[in-house]
Design an enzyme around this catalytic site. Structure first.
Site, PDB file in Angstrom:
ATOM      1  N   HIS A  98      50.639  38.646  42.654  1.00  0.00           N
ATOM      2  CA  HIS A  98      50.323  39.994  42.187  1.00  0.00           C
ATOM      3  C   HIS A  98      48.826  40.245  42.242  1.00  0.00           C
ATOM      4  O   HIS A  98      48.023  39.307  42.230  1.00  0.00           O
ATOM      5  CB  HIS A  98      50.799  40.189  40.738  1.00  0.00           C
ATOM      6  CG  HIS A  98      50.058  39.320  39.761  1.00  0.00           C
ATOM      7  ND1 HIS A  98      50.295  37.965  39.628  1.00  0.00           N
ATOM      8  CD2 HIS A  98      49.061  39.604  38.891  1.00  0.00           C
ATOM      9  CE1 HIS A  98      49.483  37.455  38.717  1.00  0.00           C
ATOM     10  NE2 HIS A  98      48.711  38.435  38.244  1.00  0.00           N
ATOM     11  N   ASP A 100      46.197  42.296  39.675  1.00  0.00           N
ATOM     12  CA  ASP A 100      46.316  42.626  38.252  1.00  0.00           C
ATOM     13  C   ASP A 100      46.452  44.126  38.013  1.00  0.00           C
ATOM     14  O   ASP A 100      45.758  44.946  38.640  1.00  0.00           O
ATOM     15  CB  ASP A 100      45.099  42.104  37.484  1.00  0.00           C
ATOM     16  CG  ASP A 100      45.155  40.586  37.308  1.00  0.00           C
ATOM     17  OD1 ASP A 100      46.275  40.035  37.248  1.00  0.00           O
ATOM     18  OD2 ASP A 100      44.086  39.957  37.254  1.00  0.00           O
ATOM     19  N   HIS A 258      46.976  37.025  43.526  1.00  0.00           N
ATOM     20  CA  HIS A 258      46.871  35.645  43.034  1.00  0.00           C
ATOM     21  C   HIS A 258      48.169  35.200  42.377  1.00  0.00           C
ATOM     22  O   HIS A 258      49.046  36.022  42.070  1.00  0.00           O
ATOM     23  CB  HIS A 258      45.679  35.479  42.091  1.00  0.00           C
ATOM     24  CG  HIS A 258      45.672  36.434  40.944  1.00  0.00           C
ATOM     25  ND1 HIS A 258      45.216  37.726  41.051  1.00  0.00           N
ATOM     26  CD2 HIS A 258      46.060  36.296  39.655  1.00  0.00           C
ATOM     27  CE1 HIS A 258      45.313  38.334  39.888  1.00  0.00           C
ATOM     28  NE2 HIS A 258      45.836  37.487  39.020  1.00  0.00           N
ATOM     29  N   ARG A 273      40.160  35.864  30.486  1.00  0.00           N
ATOM     30  CA  ARG A 273      39.941  36.747  31.641  1.00  0.00           C
ATOM     31  C   ARG A 273      39.285  38.057  31.220  1.00  0.00           C
ATOM     32  O   ARG A 273      39.813  38.762  30.363  1.00  0.00           O
ATOM     33  CB  ARG A 273      41.287  37.058  32.306  1.00  0.00           C
ATOM     34  CG  ARG A 273      41.149  37.861  33.582  1.00  0.00           C
ATOM     35  CD  ARG A 273      42.502  38.175  34.182  1.00  0.00           C
ATOM     36  NE  ARG A 273      43.160  39.234  33.443  1.00  0.00           N
ATOM     37  CZ  ARG A 273      44.455  39.531  33.542  1.00  0.00           C
ATOM     38  NH1 ARG A 273      45.247  38.833  34.337  1.00  0.00           N
ATOM     39  NH2 ARG A 273      44.977  40.517  32.851  1.00  0.00           N
TER      40      ARG A 273
HETATM   41  C1  SIN Z   1      46.143  36.001  36.099  1.00  0.00           C
HETATM   42  O1  SIN Z   1      47.229  36.216  36.620  1.00  0.00           O
HETATM   43  O2  SIN Z   1      45.246  36.840  36.068  1.00  0.00           O
HETATM   44  C2  SIN Z   1      45.881  34.646  35.463  1.00  0.00           C
HETATM   45  C3  SIN Z   1      45.601  33.606  36.441  1.00  0.00           C
HETATM   46  C4  SIN Z   1      45.592  32.228  35.828  1.00  0.00           C
HETATM   47  O3  SIN Z   1      45.891  32.073  34.630  1.00  0.00           O
HETATM   48  O4  SIN Z   1      45.302  31.270  36.531  1.00  0.00           O
END
Ligand code: SIN
Length: 282
Positions: A98, A100, A258, A273
């Site tokens: 996805h 974000d 990602h 994040r």
């Molecule tokens: C995310 O999907 O933004 C998180 C990525 C992660 O926890 O490695």
């Protein structure tokens, strides 16, 4: 600052730099921003920075936003906690490809993710270059999807495991967004394949030019969407990053997707994040 490219497709590691310095150093910040546009995801080790510095660095790119489901650090709004612990072994929502917050009208510009704690092995994150994914599509597919639009939903992803009333309230607050299937990167002008695990269906597929018989739309449209979503799975478009405490990833959410690999037994994995507000895709 040294920049070492990690694959032909995507990703570079930065060394000789402390992100806390880039909060005040305009020249350094400009170098990092240029590297981000070029490599799409940047990685750094040993960034022993405070939460305030993490937020201040991310704020140089733009305003931050909280997440409707994952909570934020109470003292640092905009710093979303992606915490896994052994008591929540079924909390598996990241492991799908996805970009974000595409369920928002204006999905994120990008994010700065710091590892606070991670398993001794496992729990890597992967990124895919969605400009390359678009470029490599066969020409007939590019022609087929040029004007297509698609729906992106928080209800069908983060809302799915909620009791129905809670799910409907989430959807009322965050109605599905509609985006072009191929977006244009607002800074580079590149075309980006912009469908992912948040995408539920095309919204303008069923036209007389595209649909001769019902089968063309169903299952035809679903088959095409699955094919497009699966492009991020191609290893030649990807980079994989192994976390250590104080490792950081900075990504351009407009040109990448990602996937957080959930291959570790129930144990602690704590990531924070800072998600930067973006603009409406066109
Ligand atoms: C995310 O999907 O933004 C998180 C990525 C992660 O926890 O490695």
């Amino acid at each position: 600052m040294q920049v070492e490219q990690l694959t032909y497709a995507i990703g570079a590691e930065l060394t000789g730099v402390n992100l806390a310095d880039a909060v005040h150093d305009d020249g350094l910040f400009a170098e990092i921003r240029a590297a981000l546009l070029k490599h799409r995801v940047l990685f750094l080790r040993d960034q022993n920075i405070t939460r305030a510095e993490h937020v201040a660095f991310a704020r140089r790119f733009g305003e931050l936003e909280d997440h409707p489901v994952a909570g934020s650090d109470p003292e640092h709004p905009g710093l979303v906690r992606i915490y896994k612990n052994p008591e929540q072994p079924n909390d598996r929502y990241e492991n799908a490809w996805h970009a974000d917050a595409t369920w928002r009208e204006a999905p994120q510009f990008g994010a700065v993710l710091r590892c606070v704690e991670c398993p001794p092995v496992g729990g890597d994150t992967m990124w895919a270059n969605m400009v390359l994914a678009y470029e490599k599509l066969p020409e007939y597919v590019k022609a087929q999807i040029a004007d297509l639009r698609a729906r992106h939903s928080i209800e069908a992803s983060f809302g799915a495991a909620m009791p129905i009333e809670k799910r409907l309230a989430l959807k009322a607050q965050y109605p599905d967004a509609e985006h072009p299937v191929v977006r244009t990167h607002p800074e580079t002008g590149e075309k980006v394949l912009f469908v992912s695990a948040f995408t539920t269906h095309f919204t303008n597929f069923h036209t007389p030019e595209r649909v001769r018989y019902g089968q063309d739309a169903n299952p035809g449209a679903g088959d095409l969407l699955r094919y497009l979503v699966s492009q991020a799975y191609i290893p030649e478009y990807q980079v994989r990053w192994r976390w250590k405490p104080n490792s950081i990833a900075i990504w351009d959410n407009r040109s990448t997707q990602h996937y957080a690999v959930m291959d570790y037994p129930p144990c602690h994995r704590k990531m924070e994040r800072a998600g930067i507000i973006g603009d409406k895709p066109y």
